[in-house]
Design a protein around this motif. Structure first.
Motif, PDB file in Angstrom:
ATOM      1  N   ASN A 184       0.813  -1.208   0.000  1.00 47.08           N
ATOM      2  CA  ASN A 184       0.000   0.000   0.000  1.00 47.08           C
ATOM      3  C   ASN A 184       0.850   1.262   0.000  1.00 47.08           C
ATOM      4  OD1 ASN A 184      -2.283   1.840   0.579  1.00 47.08           O
ATOM      5  ND2 ASN A 184      -1.339   1.953   2.599  1.00 47.08           N
ATOM      6  N   GLY A 224      -1.201   3.960  -1.675  1.00 46.83           N
ATOM      7  CA  GLY A 224      -2.287   3.320  -2.406  1.00 46.83           C
ATOM      8  C   GLY A 224      -3.671   3.667  -1.900  1.00 46.83           C
ATOM      9  N   THR A 225      -3.831   3.759  -0.587  1.00 45.43           N
ATOM     10  CA  THR A 225      -5.144   4.081  -0.028  1.00 45.43           C
ATOM     11  C   THR A 225      -5.657   5.409  -0.576  1.00 45.43           C
ATOM     12  OG1 THR A 225      -4.552   2.933   2.007  1.00 45.43           O
ATOM     13  CG2 THR A 225      -6.442   4.388   2.097  1.00 45.43           C
ATOM     14  N   ASN A 250      -1.363  -4.079   4.718  1.00 50.93           N
ATOM     15  CA  ASN A 250      -1.480  -3.382   3.435  1.00 50.93           C
ATOM     16  C   ASN A 250      -2.880  -3.559   2.838  1.00 50.93           C
ATOM     17  OD1 ASN A 250       1.444  -2.425   2.488  1.00 50.93           O
ATOM     18  ND2 ASN A 250       1.658  -4.352   3.606  1.00 50.93           N
ATOM     19  N   PHE A 254      -5.899  -0.737   2.148  1.00 51.14           N
ATOM     20  CA  PHE A 254      -6.622  -0.567   0.887  1.00 51.14           C
ATOM     21  C   PHE A 254      -8.137  -0.552   1.124  1.00 51.14           C
ATOM     22  CE2 PHE A 254      -2.867  -2.552  -1.484  1.00 51.14           C
ATOM     23  CZ  PHE A 254      -2.509  -1.361  -2.102  1.00 51.14           C
TER      24      PHE A 254
END
Length: 297
Positions: A184, A224-225, A250, A254
């Motif tokens: 992430n 990534g989030t 991770n 998300f």
């Protein structure tokens, strides 16, 4: 060897921290040898040759060299959607064949990319800018893609290609994303590496600054989030809760990006065997075919 590198970076960091940071970035970006180290891995590559022979190989020129792509035709579908598949760090297309075959059998065409420094592609360096450029080249040749799927680092790559995080490359947004065992937070990965190398504060800043020089964006933007929350593309996240290489935190991160993200826990398969798990293959096929089912209804 690591102790020698650690010592060298420490000495350089005392005298020229910017030089040490740049050297650390080069080290971070250097890809592992292509030749598999174990007998099992060599055997797996040998057994994959007949399946790889069914694909059309095409080298695409990029600023960094030549990227090898593999086009696997759909089975029993004359007008298929096309799915892009990206492997992880130290991997190659051959290790994604189970997923590729499952998608083919479901009526999808598949384009698999060997990332720079891996498989049939040229070079010994890989970073996010080079990886996104490879996806962009594949999109221009074969796209648009209905789904982009990535394993491990490849998951971060397809997400960054979708959102257009690297300067000079427009967003390449598929209808759906699949992230398998994906990290992430790239800032977290870089912090881990800096700790492992024992970088001093000034050298660490130089390492992080190199990311902005290469991609045009600061390191803290590669989370990534936040990217998924902005993207709002339907996304399937698949992870083993006991994954030792990319921890389950991770995937949990998300999941906080929004209701468009769903998580499938594939317990007991680890970081790599997850690519062969029957339940995972079934979930990928079902998720990739959702639009097909909606149209049929």
């Amino acid at each position: 060897m690591q102790k020698v590198i650690h010592f060298g970076l420490d000495i350089t960091g005392r005298i020229a921290p910017e030089t040490a940071g740049r050297a650390a970035f080069r080290l971070f970006s250097t890809t592992p040898p292509r030749r598999p180290g174990s007998r099992k891995a060599r055997r797996a590559l040998e057994l994959s040759k007949p399946a790889m022979a069914t694909a059309k190989k095409l080298g695409l020129r990029t600023g960094g060299g030549t990227v090898s792509t593999w086009y696997f035709p759909a089975l029993a579908n004359k007008s298929p959607e096309t799915v892009l598949v990206a492997h992880g760090w130290g991997s190659r297309t051959e290790y994604m064949l189970d997923i590729i075959h499952a998608l083919q059998n479901s009526g999808k065409a598949v384009v698999a990319v060997d990332l720079p420094g891996h498989g049939g592609s040229t070079g010994r360096t890989l970073n996010m800018a080079l990886a996104v450029e490879a996806i962009d080249a594949a999109w221009r040749q074969y796209g648009p893609f209905s789904v982009m799927l990535g394993h491990s680092f490849g998951g971060a790559v397809v997400l960054n290609a979708a959102i257009g995080s690297v300067n000079d490359f427009e967003p390449r947004r598929p209808d759906r994303l699949v992230l398998i065992s994906a990290p992430n937070s790239l800032p977290g990965v870089f912090a881990w590496f800096a700790d492992r190398m024992g970088l001093r504060a000034a050298s660490r800043r130089s390492l992080y600054d190199r990311v902005k020089e290469v991609t045009g964006q600061p390191l803290d933007s590669f989370v990534g989030t936040l990217q998924l929350a902005e993207l709002e593309t339907p996304t399937l996240v698949i992870h083993d809760p006991q994954d030792r290489e990319v921890t389950a935190d991770n995937a949990r991160a998300f999941a906080t990006a929004g209701s468009h993200v769903e998580v499938l826990w594939a317990e007991g398969y680890g970081h790599r065997r997850i690519l062969k798990a029957p339940g995972v293959l079934q979930a990928v096929v079902q998720f990739a075919g959702r639009n097909d089912r909606a149209e049929a209804a």
